[in-house]
Design a protein around this motif. Sequence first.
Motif, mmCIF file in Angstrom:
data_model
loop_
_atom_site.group_PDB
_atom_site.id
_atom_site.type_symbol
_atom_site.label_atom_id
_atom_site.label_comp_id
_atom_site.label_asym_id
_atom_site.label_seq_id
_atom_site.Cartn_x
_atom_site.Cartn_y
_atom_site.Cartn_z
ATOM 1 N N TYR A 48 -20.945 55.668 32.058
ATOM 2 C CA TYR A 48 -19.569 55.719 31.542
ATOM 3 C C TYR A 48 -19.519 55.741 30.033
ATOM 4 O O TYR A 48 -18.656 55.138 29.406
ATOM 5 N N LYS A 49 -20.495 56.414 29.439
ATOM 6 C CA LYS A 49 -20.474 56.559 27.978
ATOM 7 C C LYS A 49 -20.020 57.966 27.651
ATOM 8 O O LYS A 49 -20.393 58.919 28.341
ATOM 9 N N LEU A 50 -19.251 58.078 26.583
ATOM 10 C CA LEU A 50 -18.805 59.400 26.145
ATOM 11 C C LEU A 50 -20.028 60.172 25.660
ATOM 12 O O LEU A 50 -20.669 59.786 24.694
ATOM 13 N N GLY A 69 -24.870 64.687 37.506
ATOM 14 C CA GLY A 69 -24.521 63.273 37.673
ATOM 15 C C GLY A 69 -23.437 62.830 36.713
ATOM 16 O O GLY A 69 -22.807 61.791 36.910
ATOM 17 N N ASP A 70 -23.228 63.612 35.649
ATOM 18 C CA ASP A 70 -22.152 63.286 34.703
ATOM 19 C C ASP A 70 -20.789 63.580 35.332
ATOM 20 O O ASP A 70 -20.701 64.255 36.347
ATOM 21 N N SER A 71 -19.752 63.076 34.678
ATOM 22 C CA SER A 71 -18.395 63.445 35.085
ATOM 23 C C SER A 71 -17.723 64.163 33.935
ATOM 24 O O SER A 71 -17.948 63.823 32.777
ATOM 25 N N ILE A 141 -12.051 47.852 27.577
ATOM 26 C CA ILE A 141 -11.764 49.212 28.021
ATOM 27 C C ILE A 141 -13.046 50.016 27.853
ATOM 28 O O ILE A 141 -13.547 50.165 26.743
ATOM 29 N N VAL A 142 -13.592 50.482 28.944
ATOM 30 C CA VAL A 142 -14.837 51.262 28.859
ATOM 31 C C VAL A 142 -14.515 52.678 28.421
ATOM 32 O O VAL A 142 -15.097 53.206 27.492
ATOM 33 N N ASN A 143 -13.594 53.282 29.104
ATOM 34 C CA ASN A 143 -13.047 54.556 28.653
ATOM 35 C C ASN A 143 -11.680 54.666 29.301
ATOM 36 O O ASN A 143 -11.206 53.701 29.897
ATOM 37 N N ASP A 144 -11.053 55.844 29.198
ATOM 38 C CA ASP A 144 -9.681 55.865 29.697
ATOM 39 C C ASP A 144 -9.591 55.889 31.215
ATOM 40 O O ASP A 144 -8.514 55.877 31.776
#
Lengths: 165, 253
Positions: A48-50, A69-71, A141-144
């Motif tokens: 969950y890293k940008l 595997g990324d989103s 908040i990890v990301n949105d």
Amino acid sequence: MKMLKIICLLIFLSALSVSVQTVVTGKVVDEHGESLSSVIIKRYTQGYKLGGYASSISDGSFSIKAEAGDSLIFSMLGFKTQRIAVSSNMKPLTIRMSDGAIRLRKIKVKVEVQVTYEGQADDSKVLDYPFSKRDCKLVKIVNDNFFIAENISSSNMQKVQNGIN
Amino acid sequence: MTCTKIIVLILLLFPTALMAQQTHVLEPSIMEVAYHEISGKYNDDYALRVGKSMSQYFSYHKLRDDSLSSNAQTSMIILQEMLDEANNRNDASKQRASGPDHGDYFYRSQANNTFDTYTSFMGQGYKITEPIPIQDWNIVTDSTRQILGYHCCMAMTTFRGRQWTVYYTEDIPVPLGPWKLGGLPGLILFAEVKGFITIEASGIKTKSTSPVTFYNFLNKKYEAIQRDVYIKERSNPKAYPKNTIVIPQMELQ
């Protein structure tokens, strides 16, 4: 000298085998098939890293580097956010964005509990009232799309998927 | 030799680059962001108005000035304000809005990949057209800030001779920001060049916003000019009358 060349080649080949990066390309359109520009495409790694971002150009086309595997998250003001999982061999995508209300700030969303603290699996349940009113405290908040919340009543920390829009 | 002279004469007689477009609506907008800008002793307020394929950035005060000045009666209000300002140099409340890009109207067209700047220098209007500027950002995800209640991340870049530090929010998925800044995965709510300028969002609205509009209340003619030529001209101290206080420019190169 020859040895050096072989070593260089080996290093090069090993580097190739490690990176399974693909370039995801495609086009973003709205519900009527019209191309959408300025759509933000964010790549999140499995942790969950940008990992990178891009935006679609005037004809709606985009291209972004990613790994299997990324989103990829597609977002634009006034449209519902879309999420795509990256696999190793991806054909050019057509992303159809559906209209959504322009909603800023107030995160009135359906929240789906996925994982509980320390790996304890919890029943997936849907909490459909505003985040602030719940017995939870926002920790990070990890990301949105993901944030970590602490359940005040049971002191269980929960990783919560926040399905914005 | 005479041939070149004739050509030059013809070019002088037909200034094809001159154009006067009247105020007209470009497209409906979906959001308007207000920014407060501080540069040294100067203050200004800006609007970033965002449409589906276009956006514009301009000073609210400049728009008001132009609007009032376009009519002989109301232009007296502006004259009076200018007099008040000149007579009360030490009274901060009497000072009118100003800053490095105060008089400029900016239009970004995603569809044509153009960024137009309508500016003026020594009374002459100029139009600068360039491809949408691209900044090479360095995102610092662990440096965060809350602005207007939005969670913002820091990003840095060097753009045209100045070092910018900005904070953007992924909560507003719009790759725009004040002035020529943009291209991040979210709206820029704060931008700063240390010792030169600070721009911070003061409000955001998405309901009943005014349309993206081409403004030319004074029916000014804008001469097309290359960006580098314009910057060179403005950086020349001889281009200014004596004792002019020159506000540093946003772009140094």
